[in-house]
Design a protein around this motif. Structure first.
Motif, short mmCIF file in Angstrom:
data_model
loop_
_atom_site.label_atom_id
_atom_site.label_comp_id
_atom_site.label_asym_id
_atom_site.label_seq_id
_atom_site.Cartn_x
_atom_site.Cartn_y
_atom_site.Cartn_z
N VAL A 103 2.12 -3.69 -10.14
CA VAL A 103 2.72 -4.08 -8.87
C VAL A 103 3.35 -5.46 -9.01
N LEU A 104 4.63 -5.58 -8.67
CA LEU A 104 5.33 -6.87 -8.68
C LEU A 104 5.55 -7.30 -7.24
N THR A 105 4.90 -8.37 -6.82
CA THR A 105 4.95 -8.78 -5.42
C THR A 105 4.72 -10.26 -5.28
N ASP A 106 5.07 -10.81 -4.11
CA ASP A 106 4.76 -12.21 -3.83
C ASP A 106 3.34 -12.36 -3.30
N GLY A 107 2.63 -11.25 -3.15
CA GLY A 107 1.23 -11.29 -2.73
C GLY A 107 1.01 -11.24 -1.24
N VAL A 130 -4.91 -0.90 -11.76
CA VAL A 130 -3.86 -1.61 -11.03
C VAL A 130 -3.76 -3.04 -11.55
N VAL A 131 -2.56 -3.45 -11.94
CA VAL A 131 -2.27 -4.81 -12.39
C VAL A 131 -1.22 -5.39 -11.44
N ALA A 132 -1.49 -6.55 -10.86
CA ALA A 132 -0.55 -7.19 -9.93
C ALA A 132 0.07 -8.42 -10.59
N ALA A 133 1.39 -8.44 -10.69
CA ALA A 133 2.11 -9.63 -11.14
C ALA A 133 2.55 -10.37 -9.89
N LEU A 134 1.92 -11.51 -9.62
CA LEU A 134 2.15 -12.28 -8.39
C LEU A 134 3.24 -13.31 -8.64
N ILE A 135 4.35 -13.14 -7.95
CA ILE A 135 5.52 -13.98 -8.17
C ILE A 135 5.64 -15.01 -7.05
N PRO A 170 -10.60 -8.29 -5.74
CA PRO A 170 -11.09 -8.55 -7.11
C PRO A 170 -10.95 -7.38 -8.06
N TRP A 171 -10.85 -6.15 -7.56
CA TRP A 171 -10.73 -5.00 -8.46
C TRP A 171 -9.32 -4.84 -9.01
N ILE A 172 -8.38 -5.64 -8.49
CA ILE A 172 -7.01 -5.63 -9.01
C ILE A 172 -6.86 -6.80 -9.98
N ARG A 176 0.83 -1.20 0.00
CA ARG A 176 0.00 0.00 0.00
C ARG A 176 0.86 1.25 0.00
N VAL A 177 2.02 1.16 0.67
CA VAL A 177 2.93 2.31 0.72
C VAL A 177 3.40 2.68 -0.68
N GLY A 178 3.80 1.67 -1.46
CA GLY A 178 4.27 1.94 -2.81
C GLY A 178 3.17 2.46 -3.72
N ILE A 179 1.96 1.85 -3.63
CA ILE A 179 0.86 2.28 -4.49
C ILE A 179 0.46 3.72 -4.15
N GLU A 180 0.37 4.03 -2.85
CA GLU A 180 -0.02 5.40 -2.45
C GLU A 180 1.05 6.40 -2.87
#
Length: 397
Positions: free
Chosen positions: A357-361, A374-379, A388-390, A339-343
């Motif tokens: 967003v590139l994250t392990d989720g 917002v698009v999340a690449a879950l690694i 669900p909105w992401i 949230r810190v990075g997105i804000e």
């Protein structure tokens, strides 16, 4: 399937024996029952032993049935339906042309993929059965791999177009019925579900079948293509927002003396890439995802001046701006709050329309959607899902 000895033709097919063998196969391996009973029996004196076509018709030699025991015939039933369940003919269609022309060699490789599971499962097969051990190859590979490992001289096998994909002379004659593509896919999924239930109840399933069932129930998707598509779609959504500008007056202004009309413009969107730098992230996966995103942005014309990259520091729970994705370093630690990075990205003077967003989720997410896409690449192997909105894409190894 092919055996070592040639069987003389008999005057009539012993259907009682043949169907008793199918019953035994379905009783011993109940997760294959639906697929086994979907096969249509066609008597043929031209087929060497038993074979299948693409429409799940099983051609049977009367002489072969007469010379083979019921336990061995049960194994052959399972062998033939395995070609169809594993979509061997469909996979053969995707082989290089040179391999497709040598379809009998392809058939041997397919037999090796199937028979290691059948034999390790304690089932019987007739003598002369093709198996990986016969050629000094390891068990557990796919037929495409066995095809590369087989020696030059391997003999031949012919299980029909349902295996190697090439129609055989004994398949001609316009036999009706059969299973269509949609029904075949449904049978594969139903069989995979039955295998999963069997494994949960009894805890045992041959390795090849276990891998196959997992692939059917959770198909592997090329994450690069999915991620690229998600980023392109988000950029197209953001680029669809038009606005009026007087910097380029409308061409219609000439028709109205003394009046200047604005024109419409379609701005190039700004993109923020927010990167999780916690210790649970993998260098190789992160680099691959960053490279894919960079390639997509370059392809659609989003220059570096319109892309900001923020690294979420795992220790201080802050976001720091870097000038390029190449400067992102994994800092170790854990518990990153994305949230810190997105804000931070959304507070920038030049607000982005797309945030990747590139994250392990393993992070909290904003409680409500923002105006940016917002698009999340879950690694990782099993990342938790974001809200669900992401839009999420799993980056798998």
């Amino acid at each position: 399937m092919e055996t070592a000895e040639t069987v003389e033709e008999s005057p009539r097919l012993d259907r009682t024996k043949l169907l008793a063998a199918r019953y035994r196969a379905a009783k011993d391996r109940p997760y294959l029952a639906s697929a086994l009973y979907s096969l249509t029996v066609v008597e043929s004196r031209r087929v060497p032993t038993m074979g299948v076509d693409r429409r799940w018709r099983c051609y049977v030699s009367p002489g072969f049935v007469a010379a083979t025991t019921v336990p061995e015939l049960a194994g052959v039933w399972i062998h033939e339906v395995s070609h169809l369940l594993r979509d061997h003919h469909g996979r053969s269609d995707r082989l290089p042309a040179a391999d497709q022309r040598d379809h009998l060699r392809v058939n041997i490789a397919q037999d090796c993929e199937i028979n290691d599971d059948i034999l390790s499962d304690g089932l019987e097969l007739p003598g002369g059965t093709m198996s990986p051990g016969r050629f000094g190859m390891p068990d557990g590979l796919m037929f495409e791999a066995y095809l590369r490992l087989l020696p030059e001289e391997v003999g031949s096998a012919d299980c029909g177009s349902g295996a190697h994909g090439v129609e055989r002379p004994w398949e001609e004659g316009g036999h009706g019925g059969g299973v269509g593509d949609v029904e075949a896919d449904a049978l594969r999924r139903a069989t995979a579900e039955a295998m999963r239930s069997h494994r949960r109840a009894r805890g045992s399933l041959p390795g090849g079948w276990q891998r196959w069932a997992e692939e059917i129930l959770q198909p592997t998707v090329d994450w690069r293509r999915v991620l690229a598509g998600a980023v392109r779609e988000a950029l197209a959504w953001a680029g669809g927002a038009v606005d009026y500008t007087y910097s380029r007056p409308s061409r219609r202004s000439g028709a109205l003396r003394g009046v200047v009309l604005p024109s419409l413009r379609r701005p190039m969107p700004r993109v923020a890439v927010v990167v999780d730098t916690s210790g649970s992230m993998g260098d190789d996966d992160l680099a691959a995802a960053l490279a894919e995103i960079s390639g997509v942005l370059k392809e659609v014309g989003v220059g570096r001046e319109r892309v900001s990259v923020l690294a979420c520091d795992a220790d201080v729970q802050a976001a720091r701006r870097v000038t390029s994705a190449d400067q992102v370093e994994l800092l170790g630690g854990g518990g990153t709050d994305m949230r810190v990075g997105i804000e931070a990205a959304l507070r920038a003077p030049q607000r982005p329309q797309v945030v990747v967003v590139l994250t392990d989720g393993y992070t909290p997410w904003p409680a409500e959607p923002s105006s940016a896409r917002v698009v999340a690449a879950l690694i990782g192997d099993a990342p938790p899902e974001p809200p669900p909105w992401i839009e999420s894409v799993r980056v798998t190894r």
